[in-house]
Design a protein around this motif. Sequence first.
Motif, PDB file in Angstrom:
ATOM      1  N   TYR A 121     -35.869 -11.516  37.102  1.00 34.57           N
ATOM      2  CA  TYR A 121     -35.424 -12.625  36.254  1.00 34.57           C
ATOM      3  C   TYR A 121     -34.804 -13.765  37.049  1.00 34.57           C
ATOM      4  CZ  TYR A 121     -36.649 -11.423  31.528  1.00 34.57           C
ATOM      5  OH  TYR A 121     -37.365 -11.222  30.390  1.00 34.57           O
ATOM      6  N   VAL A 122     -34.233 -13.451  38.203  1.00 34.01           N
ATOM      7  CA  VAL A 122     -33.735 -14.525  39.069  1.00 34.01           C
ATOM      8  C   VAL A 122     -34.914 -15.431  39.418  1.00 34.01           C
ATOM      9  CG1 VAL A 122     -32.730 -15.087  41.312  1.00 34.01           C
ATOM     10  CG2 VAL A 122     -31.917 -13.081  40.051  1.00 34.01           C
ATOM     11  N   VAL A 123     -36.011 -14.801  39.783  1.00 32.82           N
ATOM     12  CA  VAL A 123     -37.191 -15.563  40.179  1.00 32.82           C
ATOM     13  C   VAL A 123     -37.825 -16.277  38.985  1.00 32.82           C
ATOM     14  CG1 VAL A 123     -39.499 -15.352  41.167  1.00 32.82           C
ATOM     15  CG2 VAL A 123     -37.607 -14.040  42.115  1.00 32.82           C
ATOM     16  N   LYS A 124     -37.903 -15.585  37.861  1.00 32.70           N
ATOM     17  CA  LYS A 124     -38.465 -16.208  36.658  1.00 32.70           C
ATOM     18  C   LYS A 124     -37.673 -17.456  36.271  1.00 32.70           C
ATOM     19  CE  LYS A 124     -40.449 -12.282  34.115  1.00 32.70           C
ATOM     20  NZ  LYS A 124     -41.835 -12.497  34.547  1.00 32.70           N
ATOM     21  N   MET A 125     -36.351 -17.337  36.333  1.00 35.99           N
ATOM     22  CA  MET A 125     -35.500 -18.483  36.029  1.00 35.99           C
ATOM     23  C   MET A 125     -35.762 -19.609  37.016  1.00 35.99           C
ATOM     24  SD  MET A 125     -33.255 -18.781  33.691  1.00 35.99           S
ATOM     25  CE  MET A 125     -32.855 -17.827  32.248  1.00 35.99           C
ATOM     26  N   GLY A 126     -35.817 -19.225  38.289  1.00 38.06           N
ATOM     27  CA  GLY A 126     -36.000 -20.214  39.336  1.00 38.06           C
ATOM     28  C   GLY A 126     -37.321 -20.950  39.206  1.00 38.06           C
ATOM     29  N   SER A 127     -38.361 -20.239  38.772  1.00 37.43           N
ATOM     30  CA  SER A 127     -39.686 -20.854  38.704  1.00 37.43           C
ATOM     31  C   SER A 127     -39.870 -21.678  37.439  1.00 37.43           C
ATOM     32  CB  SER A 127     -40.758 -19.771  38.771  1.00 37.43           C
ATOM     33  OG  SER A 127     -40.725 -19.041  37.561  1.00 37.43           O
ATOM     34  N   LEU A 298     -29.997 -14.015  26.654  1.00 39.13           N
ATOM     35  CA  LEU A 298     -29.401 -14.926  27.624  1.00 39.13           C
ATOM     36  C   LEU A 298     -30.318 -16.053  28.074  1.00 39.13           C
ATOM     37  CD1 LEU A 298     -26.989 -12.777  29.742  1.00 39.13           C
ATOM     38  CD2 LEU A 298     -26.510 -14.453  27.973  1.00 39.13           C
ATOM     39  N   PRO A 299     -31.597 -15.762  28.325  1.00 33.36           N
ATOM     40  CA  PRO A 299     -32.468 -16.880  28.713  1.00 33.36           C
ATOM     41  C   PRO A 299     -32.487 -17.983  27.658  1.00 33.36           C
ATOM     42  CG  PRO A 299     -33.529 -14.810  29.201  1.00 33.36           C
ATOM     43  CD  PRO A 299     -32.282 -14.475  28.449  1.00 33.36           C
ATOM     44  N   VAL A 300     -32.372 -17.591  26.378  1.00 34.53           N
ATOM     45  CA  VAL A 300     -32.317 -18.597  25.320  1.00 34.53           C
ATOM     46  C   VAL A 300     -31.052 -19.443  25.469  1.00 34.53           C
ATOM     47  CG1 VAL A 300     -32.226 -18.970  22.824  1.00 34.53           C
ATOM     48  CG2 VAL A 300     -33.618 -17.119  23.759  1.00 34.53           C
ATOM     49  N   VAL A 301     -29.951 -18.752  25.816  1.00 32.06           N
ATOM     50  CA  VAL A 301     -28.684 -19.443  26.019  1.00 32.06           C
ATOM     51  C   VAL A 301     -28.817 -20.516  27.091  1.00 32.06           C
ATOM     52  CG1 VAL A 301     -26.295 -19.207  26.719  1.00 32.06           C
ATOM     53  CG2 VAL A 301     -27.469 -17.301  25.598  1.00 32.06           C
ATOM     54  N   PRO A 306     -26.777 -27.652  29.479  1.00 32.33           N
ATOM     55  CA  PRO A 306     -26.998 -28.599  30.568  1.00 32.33           C
ATOM     56  C   PRO A 306     -26.986 -27.805  31.874  1.00 32.33           C
ATOM     57  CG  PRO A 306     -24.972 -29.107  29.329  1.00 32.33           C
ATOM     58  CD  PRO A 306     -25.535 -27.877  28.747  1.00 32.33           C
ATOM     59  N   PHE A 307     -27.854 -28.100  32.771  1.00 30.19           N
ATOM     60  CA  PHE A 307     -28.016 -27.329  34.022  1.00 30.19           C
ATOM     61  C   PHE A 307     -28.303 -25.853  33.744  1.00 30.19           C
ATOM     62  CE2 PHE A 307     -24.889 -30.723  34.943  1.00 30.19           C
ATOM     63  CZ  PHE A 307     -25.679 -31.494  35.776  1.00 30.19           C
ATOM     64  N   GLY A 308     -28.963 -25.626  32.612  1.00 28.13           N
ATOM     65  CA  GLY A 308     -29.194 -24.249  32.167  1.00 28.13           C
ATOM     66  C   GLY A 308     -29.971 -23.424  33.168  1.00 28.13           C
ATOM     67  N   GLN A 309     -30.934 -24.063  33.798  1.00 30.78           N
ATOM     68  CA  GLN A 309     -31.756 -23.296  34.731  1.00 30.78           C
ATOM     69  C   GLN A 309     -30.912 -22.799  35.910  1.00 30.78           C
ATOM     70  OE1 GLN A 309     -35.130 -25.440  36.233  1.00 30.78           O
ATOM     71  NE2 GLN A 309     -36.103 -23.592  37.032  1.00 30.78           N
ATOM     72  N   LEU A 310     -30.077 -23.695  36.400  1.00 32.39           N
ATOM     73  CA  LEU A 310     -29.197 -23.337  37.516  1.00 32.39           C
ATOM     74  C   LEU A 310     -28.274 -22.183  37.140  1.00 32.39           C
ATOM     75  CD1 LEU A 310     -28.252 -24.152  40.373  1.00 32.39           C
ATOM     76  CD2 LEU A 310     -26.504 -25.546  39.242  1.00 32.39           C
TER      77      LEU A 310
END
Length: 475
Positions: A121-127, A298-301, A306-310
């Motif tokens: 999920y770290v990678v999924k978020m990052g991508s 959490l991904p929905v959160v 703002p800066f959600g991806q980070l």
Amino acid sequence: MNMAVAKHEKWSSGFTFLLAAIGSAVGLGNIWRFPYVVGENGGGAFVLLYIGMVILFGIPVVMTELLIGRRYQMSPVNSLAHIGQDKPARRLWNALGWSYVLVPIGILSFYGVVAGWTLNYVVKMGSGALTGVDATTVENTFNGMMSDPVVMIFWQTVAMLITMGIVARGVKGGLEKAVEILMPALFIILLVLVAYALYAGDTSKAMDFLFVPDFSKLTGRSVLEAAGQAFFSLSLGSGAIMTYGAYLTKDISIPKMSCGVAFADTLVALLAGLAIFPIVFAHGLDPQAGPGLVFVTLPVVFDGMPFGQLFGILFFLLITFAAVTSTISLLEPMVSYLEERVPHMRLKMTFLAGAVTWAVGVLAALSLNVMSDVKPLGFIQRFADKGVFDLLDYFSANVFMLLNGLMIAFFAGWVMKRTALLEELGLEDSGLFKFWRLLIKVVVPIGVGLIFINFVTEGWLMDSLEGLFNGAMAG
Ligand code: PHE
């Protein structure tokens, strides 16, 4: 028996020990498991029940495991063999020592798989795969990961390699270095996330759900779940705490450390709830979503922040860190035992223990997808729908951790010498000492024993008590 075993390294200070022990306790159990178990058991009443279990059973058993570890300064196998050697039932205590190094291997096998999900999920978020999408897409992403054996095993392997890499470097060079960085970072990020959730989510609903008890929602099962969760979350009955205790110098106060660990662990679990439930309610999501809660909610959160991806990347990185400070404590008991057998071979022994665990973990990962038809205990009706992953979780987090905890309390209470206990705890012959001893002699064995019987009889005990109670009320 040859007791001339290798001397282990010691923690540099009480504080580094505390970080490591809290690191072991705080993990997927707090951030992933606690919120969904609370969700499934109806909220506030369960939280209270849980806190009761931590105080009544958790803290006394943490103290017990630490003192046994420190008394003999060896792995659980050799510590228990040592104390048990001139006692009746010597074999039983030997077996308990073995259980204390095998149970963590059982836990680590499936725990490593979940740690792999968080890495993924770290990678999924990052991508950006989870950015700008709706809740359904997020859910599909999770289901996609669950059904892909290659992806899952790849990330499980990465998680296990990281664990082995840290453990191989030893107590000071590996474990301490890791927790000194990861634990403070975890606390800071968690606080930031709670602040956001309270600000952006449905705070009052979440507060009601978490802190206003509705006792009608508790069932017999909840009692077992609360005890199991308390043991799991405090890393009890699994060798982690006992082994960490073996690396503790004699000047450190075990009662103080035990309360510190239990307090921090419970605080983090509650904070995780406060980071998650306000968002669950604000988005109309189901608090009973089960194991997928963190990976879907959490991904929905983050997507809405703002800066959600980070933040998303950081969050999953930090759950991964929380997981890693636990996985190292799960591998350490077996490694410390192997080190005693074959001194000066820590690197090889770490990879031996890690490889075996990894292989069992692969079966657990496959049981979620391509091997989902394989039900190893299918001939027993109540296990008919459980695959390898579920069985490892069920047995290690409920059955064996509880049994080990019960036995160790009994052992310290009835078999060990009172003077040895007094000396290790440094409590003098005070009221506090007497109270602790009463808990481990009587309350923990009986309480956990009843919970255990209720469990193996599938709630029969609880049902009968309820029946009696209702009968009495009606009469
Ligand atoms: N306490 C850890 C958690 O809550 C899990 C764990 C169990 C770690 C047993 C070590 C030993 O995630």
